[in-house]
Design a protein around this motif. Sequence first.
Motif, PDB file in Angstrom:
ATOM      1  N   ILE A 178       0.844  -1.189   0.000  1.00  0.00           N
ATOM      2  CA  ILE A 178       0.000   0.000   0.000  1.00  0.00           C
ATOM      3  C   ILE A 178       0.883   1.245   0.000  1.00  0.00           C
ATOM      4  CG2 ILE A 178      -0.208  -0.131   2.522  1.00  0.00           C
ATOM      5  CD1 ILE A 178      -2.966   1.202   2.242  1.00  0.00           C
ATOM      6  N   GLU A 179       0.518   2.233  -0.853  1.00  0.00           N
ATOM      7  CA  GLU A 179       1.272   3.482  -0.950  1.00  0.00           C
ATOM      8  C   GLU A 179       0.316   4.585  -1.387  1.00  0.00           C
ATOM      9  OE1 GLU A 179       2.727   4.864  -4.445  1.00  0.00           O
ATOM     10  OE2 GLU A 179       0.687   4.100  -4.678  1.00  0.00           O
ATOM     11  N   MET A 180       0.825   5.755  -1.815  1.00  0.00           N
ATOM     12  CA  MET A 180      -0.062   6.902  -1.954  1.00  0.00           C
ATOM     13  C   MET A 180      -0.075   7.611  -3.321  1.00  0.00           C
ATOM     14  SD  MET A 180       0.388   8.699   1.801  1.00  0.00           S
ATOM     15  CE  MET A 180      -1.004   9.812   1.543  1.00  0.00           C
ATOM     16  N   GLU A 181       0.808   7.262  -4.242  1.00  0.00           N
ATOM     17  CA  GLU A 181       0.897   8.060  -5.470  1.00  0.00           C
ATOM     18  C   GLU A 181       0.950   7.293  -6.790  1.00  0.00           C
ATOM     19  OE1 GLU A 181       2.576  10.143  -1.975  1.00  0.00           O
ATOM     20  OE2 GLU A 181       3.456   8.453  -3.056  1.00  0.00           O
ATOM     21  N   LEU A 182       1.216   6.001  -6.751  1.00  0.00           N
ATOM     22  CA  LEU A 182       1.567   5.299  -7.991  1.00  0.00           C
ATOM     23  C   LEU A 182       0.439   5.271  -9.007  1.00  0.00           C
ATOM     24  CD1 LEU A 182       3.734   3.792  -9.548  1.00  0.00           C
ATOM     25  CD2 LEU A 182       2.882   1.668  -8.546  1.00  0.00           C
ATOM     26  N   SER A 183      -0.788   5.039  -8.588  1.00  0.00           N
ATOM     27  CA  SER A 183      -1.863   4.956  -9.582  1.00  0.00           C
ATOM     28  C   SER A 183      -2.032   6.279 -10.330  1.00  0.00           C
ATOM     29  CB  SER A 183      -3.180   4.534  -8.932  1.00  0.00           C
ATOM     30  OG  SER A 183      -3.668   5.509  -8.035  1.00  0.00           O
ATOM     31  N   ALA A 184      -1.768   7.394  -9.645  1.00  0.00           N
ATOM     32  CA  ALA A 184      -1.835   8.692 -10.324  1.00  0.00           C
ATOM     33  C   ALA A 184      -0.807   8.769 -11.441  1.00  0.00           C
ATOM     34  CB  ALA A 184      -1.627   9.826  -9.325  1.00  0.00           C
ATOM     35  N   LEU A 185       0.379   8.217 -11.203  1.00  0.00           N
ATOM     36  CA  LEU A 185       1.398   8.181 -12.247  1.00  0.00           C
ATOM     37  C   LEU A 185       0.978   7.276 -13.388  1.00  0.00           C
ATOM     38  CD1 LEU A 185       4.165   8.588 -13.550  1.00  0.00           C
ATOM     39  CD2 LEU A 185       5.045   6.793 -12.031  1.00  0.00           C
ATOM     40  N   LEU A 186       0.508   6.075 -13.072  1.00  0.00           N
ATOM     41  CA  LEU A 186       0.213   5.101 -14.116  1.00  0.00           C
ATOM     42  C   LEU A 186      -0.930   5.565 -15.014  1.00  0.00           C
ATOM     43  CD1 LEU A 186       0.564   1.756 -12.117  1.00  0.00           C
ATOM     44  CD2 LEU A 186       2.294   2.993 -13.447  1.00  0.00           C
ATOM     45  N   VAL A 187      -1.944   6.189 -14.426  1.00  0.00           N
ATOM     46  CA  VAL A 187      -3.047   6.704 -15.235  1.00  0.00           C
ATOM     47  C   VAL A 187      -2.565   7.857 -16.121  1.00  0.00           C
ATOM     48  CG1 VAL A 187      -5.241   7.953 -15.131  1.00  0.00           C
ATOM     49  CG2 VAL A 187      -4.888   5.932 -13.705  1.00  0.00           C
ATOM     50  N   THR A 188      -1.821   8.784 -15.528  1.00  0.00           N
ATOM     51  CA  THR A 188      -1.289   9.904 -16.310  1.00  0.00           C
ATOM     52  C   THR A 188      -0.419   9.393 -17.454  1.00  0.00           C
ATOM     53  OG1 THR A 188      -1.302  11.323 -14.358  1.00  0.00           O
ATOM     54  CG2 THR A 188       0.071  12.024 -16.203  1.00  0.00           C
ATOM     55  N   ALA A 189       0.423   8.427 -17.158  1.00  0.00           N
ATOM     56  CA  ALA A 189       1.327   7.894 -18.172  1.00  0.00           C
ATOM     57  C   ALA A 189       0.556   7.247 -19.317  1.00  0.00           C
ATOM     58  CB  ALA A 189       2.280   6.890 -17.542  1.00  0.00           C
ATOM     59  N   SER A 190      -0.472   6.489 -18.998  1.00  0.00           N
ATOM     60  CA  SER A 190      -1.267   5.857 -20.051  1.00  0.00           C
ATOM     61  C   SER A 190      -1.933   6.905 -20.934  1.00  0.00           C
ATOM     62  CB  SER A 190      -2.332   4.941 -19.432  1.00  0.00           C
ATOM     63  OG  SER A 190      -1.744   3.816 -18.821  1.00  0.00           O
ATOM     64  N   LEU A 191      -2.444   7.958 -20.312  1.00  0.00           N
ATOM     65  CA  LEU A 191      -3.123   9.007 -21.072  1.00  0.00           C
ATOM     66  C   LEU A 191      -2.154   9.808 -21.943  1.00  0.00           C
ATOM     67  CD1 LEU A 191      -5.611  10.361 -18.384  1.00  0.00           C
ATOM     68  CD2 LEU A 191      -6.129   8.887 -20.330  1.00  0.00           C
ATOM     69  N   ARG A 192      -0.896   9.918 -21.501  1.00  0.00           N
ATOM     70  CA  ARG A 192       0.071  10.766 -22.203  1.00  0.00           C
ATOM     71  C   ARG A 192       1.070   9.965 -23.045  1.00  0.00           C
ATOM     72  NH1 ARG A 192      -0.015  16.025 -20.002  1.00  0.00           N
ATOM     73  NH2 ARG A 192       1.322  16.509 -21.779  1.00  0.00           N
ATOM     74  N   GLY A 193       0.897   8.646 -23.121  1.00  0.00           N
ATOM     75  CA  GLY A 193       1.784   7.838 -23.946  1.00  0.00           C
ATOM     76  C   GLY A 193       3.180   7.687 -23.373  1.00  0.00           C
ATOM     77  N   ILE A 194       3.294   7.655 -22.049  1.00  0.00           N
ATOM     78  CA  ILE A 194       4.581   7.557 -21.359  1.00  0.00           C
ATOM     79  C   ILE A 194       4.776   6.136 -20.830  1.00  0.00           C
ATOM     80  CG2 ILE A 194       5.813   8.312 -19.265  1.00  0.00           C
ATOM     81  CD1 ILE A 194       4.523  11.050 -19.691  1.00  0.00           C
ATOM     82  N   VAL A 195       5.989   5.636 -20.902  1.00  0.00           N
ATOM     83  CA  VAL A 195       6.335   4.360 -20.270  1.00  0.00           C
ATOM     84  C   VAL A 195       6.534   4.617 -18.780  1.00  0.00           C
ATOM     85  CG1 VAL A 195       8.084   2.548 -20.088  1.00  0.00           C
ATOM     86  CG2 VAL A 195       7.398   3.405 -22.339  1.00  0.00           C
ATOM     87  N   ALA A 196       5.814   3.891 -17.920  1.00  0.00           N
ATOM     88  CA  ALA A 196       5.885   4.158 -16.485  1.00  0.00           C
ATOM     89  C   ALA A 196       5.776   2.870 -15.685  1.00  0.00           C
ATOM     90  CB  ALA A 196       4.790   5.131 -16.059  1.00  0.00           C
ATOM     91  N   GLY A 197       6.337   2.921 -14.491  1.00  0.00           N
ATOM     92  CA  GLY A 197       6.266   1.812 -13.556  1.00  0.00           C
ATOM     93  C   GLY A 197       6.691   2.298 -12.190  1.00  0.00           C
ATOM     94  N   GLY A 198       6.796   1.368 -11.250  1.00  0.00           N
ATOM     95  CA  GLY A 198       7.168   1.772  -9.904  1.00  0.00           C
ATOM     96  C   GLY A 198       7.822   0.660  -9.125  1.00  0.00           C
ATOM     97  N   VAL A 199       8.756   1.049  -8.265  1.00  0.00           N
ATOM     98  CA  VAL A 199       9.383   0.120  -7.330  1.00  0.00           C
ATOM     99  C   VAL A 199       9.346   0.761  -5.949  1.00  0.00           C
ATOM    100  CG1 VAL A 199      11.725   0.986  -7.834  1.00  0.00           C
ATOM    101  CG2 VAL A 199      11.412  -1.293  -6.828  1.00  0.00           C
ATOM    102  N   LEU A 200       8.923  -0.016  -4.962  1.00  0.00           N
ATOM    103  CA  LEU A 200       8.658   0.504  -3.628  1.00  0.00           C
ATOM    104  C   LEU A 200       9.439  -0.282  -2.585  1.00  0.00           C
ATOM    105  CD1 LEU A 200       4.816   0.511  -4.200  1.00  0.00           C
ATOM    106  CD2 LEU A 200       6.316   2.514  -4.374  1.00  0.00           C
ATOM    107  N   VAL A 201      10.007   0.427  -1.620  1.00  0.00           N
ATOM    108  CA  VAL A 201      10.722  -0.199  -0.517  1.00  0.00           C
ATOM    109  C   VAL A 201       9.745  -0.393   0.640  1.00  0.00           C
ATOM    110  CG1 VAL A 201      12.644  -0.001   1.091  1.00  0.00           C
ATOM    111  CG2 VAL A 201      12.846   0.953  -1.215  1.00  0.00           C
TER     112      VAL A 201
END
Length: 257
Positions: A178-201
């Motif tokens: 559980i975290e606080m920001e990743l889905s905002a990145l992934l949705v934005t990236a899909s809409l803008r044609g950006i390659v995106a992902g995440g790694v969490l400690v």
Amino acid sequence: MSQDLLPVTRIPRTGLPAHAVVVGDPARAAAVAALLDGAEEVSYHREYRVFSGSWKGVPITVASHGVGGPGAVLLFQELADAGIRTILRFGTAGAMRPGIGDGDLVIAEAAVRDDGVTQQLLPPEYPAVSAPEAVLALQRAARAVGAPHHRGIVWTRAAFQPGLLPLFSYEGAGLAAIEMELSALLVTASLRGIVAGGVLVVDGANADELVDEEGTSVYDPHRDVVAVGVDRGAVVSLEALRLLAEAHEERETGDAL
């Protein structure tokens, strides 16, 4: 000149390296940037601190987005406006699945959109998914570093601590963290044609452990085991970004198989 800067983050409209690592804490942005060759601070406005440099010859942007999806999505949108084509989020999270230990890395395959902002941008049925190549690059980099790591779906939740409303549980759904920001990145990236992902400690807390009516919580994200995980995660993020940047360059030049 003011017109050459984007309005919210105050980053330059042009000239940033096209591949970026984003983190929450401005101090962590500085720590990641310290691993780069020729690192320079580009801008620092509000929670948005931005550096540029290179990792193993690949130009890299490092930027901080603060806490929570609504502010973070502003950075992601303006990075896209500035020409960034790849974004990896490097952050911390609470484990939600047995067998994921403190300091381990969680590589996100997708995220639950409970971020408090993307529901106002498009329908909730739209998925928040990592680019497959980002997942594979992060996994390859984690293996190369020898970092304990796991793959799975993460829960992006706007509230850090529960209030009076019952905490909706995904118990049994197999979520990894559980975290606080990743889905905002992934949705934005899909809409803008950006390659995106995440790694969490993993810093040791899950959603239920954040409820601490008696003030006896052992949640402490500043322990040595977490610090070691953060150090490994920074290298994993940069190395994965290098792999993605080089693959992008091969595609652009027509040399990819």
